[in-house]
Design a protein around this motif. Structure first.
Motif, mmCIF file in Angstrom:
data_model
loop_
_atom_site.group_PDB
_atom_site.id
_atom_site.type_symbol
_atom_site.label_atom_id
_atom_site.label_comp_id
_atom_site.label_asym_id
_atom_site.label_seq_id
_atom_site.Cartn_x
_atom_site.Cartn_y
_atom_site.Cartn_z
ATOM 1 N N GLU A 120 56.287 21.020 61.679
ATOM 2 C CA GLU A 120 55.739 20.508 60.430
ATOM 3 C C GLU A 120 56.478 19.282 59.917
ATOM 4 O O GLU A 120 55.890 18.432 59.242
ATOM 5 N N ASP A 121 57.775 19.156 60.264
ATOM 6 C CA ASP A 121 58.561 18.074 59.668
ATOM 7 C C ASP A 121 58.129 16.685 60.108
ATOM 8 O O ASP A 121 58.516 15.687 59.503
ATOM 9 N N ILE A 122 57.294 16.579 61.140
ATOM 10 C CA ILE A 122 56.795 15.261 61.543
ATOM 11 C C ILE A 122 55.598 14.836 60.694
ATOM 12 O O ILE A 122 55.220 13.668 60.665
ATOM 13 N N ILE A 123 55.017 15.792 59.977
ATOM 14 C CA ILE A 123 53.830 15.523 59.152
ATOM 15 C C ILE A 123 54.277 15.002 57.795
ATOM 16 O O ILE A 123 55.184 15.569 57.181
ATOM 17 N N PRO A 124 53.656 13.920 57.296
ATOM 18 C CA PRO A 124 54.032 13.394 55.979
ATOM 19 C C PRO A 124 53.914 14.453 54.887
ATOM 20 O O PRO A 124 53.050 15.341 54.957
ATOM 21 N N THR A 125 54.758 14.349 53.894
ATOM 22 C CA THR A 125 54.819 15.360 52.835
ATOM 23 C C THR A 125 53.467 15.612 52.199
ATOM 24 O O THR A 125 53.085 16.765 51.947
ATOM 25 N N HIS A 126 52.699 14.558 51.953
ATOM 26 C CA HIS A 126 51.428 14.731 51.240
ATOM 27 C C HIS A 126 50.366 15.419 52.091
ATOM 28 O O HIS A 126 49.303 15.784 51.583
ATOM 29 N N LEU A 127 50.660 15.626 53.390
ATOM 30 C CA LEU A 127 49.706 16.304 54.269
ATOM 31 C C LEU A 127 50.188 17.687 54.722
ATOM 32 O O LEU A 127 49.508 18.348 55.501
#
Length: 200
Positions: free
Chosen positions: A86-93
């Motif tokens: 999950e940490d590769i996904i931007p915070t807003h997504l």
């Protein structure tokens, strides 16, 4: 599988065998497949026609997040289908479901239904009850506002002004129009009218 009948499903996946397997799996259950798209550019052509989407995170070395942002802005439900944490996904997504590829097609199918139902319930709840909480739409509205105004505070002021305008015009909202696209149109009009006043 009635929920899949006629659903226009965008598949964004650059692994040819996996993309074909997903397309066959969902097509057999009644979905109309858009793509599969193996590039970001090809995916862009299908976004506005989709009812739902499955997105691999890395498409031939490019991140799929611009597609995710467009889907989010249009209120189209989607899920990530990847091998990434999950940490590769931007915070807003990060509120979007991320199905691991090891989870298989059945897990993807179940998660996609949950994502669609959640999006539809949010829209129905807001449309059916003027006092309903709009918090579920705020991430999408804030993201769209950042396309107009770079500063976070200015973008939030645009969201606030858009919602105030929506309250004033609520009785003029077409009954068959979904809430999120309607609010996005209002934001565009609001920016053109008072955007220069909202700058930091």
């Amino acid at each position: 599988m009635q929920q899949l009948q006629g659903m226009r499903l965008l598949i964004v996946e650059d692994e040819i065998l996996l993309a074909g397997d997903l397309a066959d799996y969902f097509e057999e259950r009644g979905a109309v497949i858009l793509g599969p798209a193996s590039t970001i550019e090809a995916a862009q052509c299908h976004v506005s026609s989709a009812n739902a989407a499955i997105l691999d995170v890395n498409i031939n070395g490019k991140m799929v997040f611009p597609i995710a942002d467009r889907l989010l802005a249009l209120g189209i439900p989607f899920v990530f289908f990847s091998s990434y944490d999950e940490d590769i996904i931007p915070t807003h997504l990060r509120h979007v479901d991320n199905v691991r590829k090891s989870g298989g097609r059945h897990a993807l199918l179940e998660t996609l239904f949950v994502a669609r139902r959640r999006t539809q319930d949010e829209i129905k709840g807001i449309d059916g009850d003027p006092s309903a909480d709009v918090a579920g739409l705020l991430p999408e509205l804030r993201l769209r506002a950042r396309h107009y105004l770079d500063g976070r505070a200015a973008a939030d002021r645009l969201v606030e002004q858009t919602l105030l305008t929506a309250i004033d015009l609520a009785d003029r909202k077409p009954p068959d129009r979904d809430t999120l696209p309607w609010l996005c149109d209002l934001m565009d009009r609001t920016f053109r009218a008072v955007g220069h006043q909202l700058l930091d």
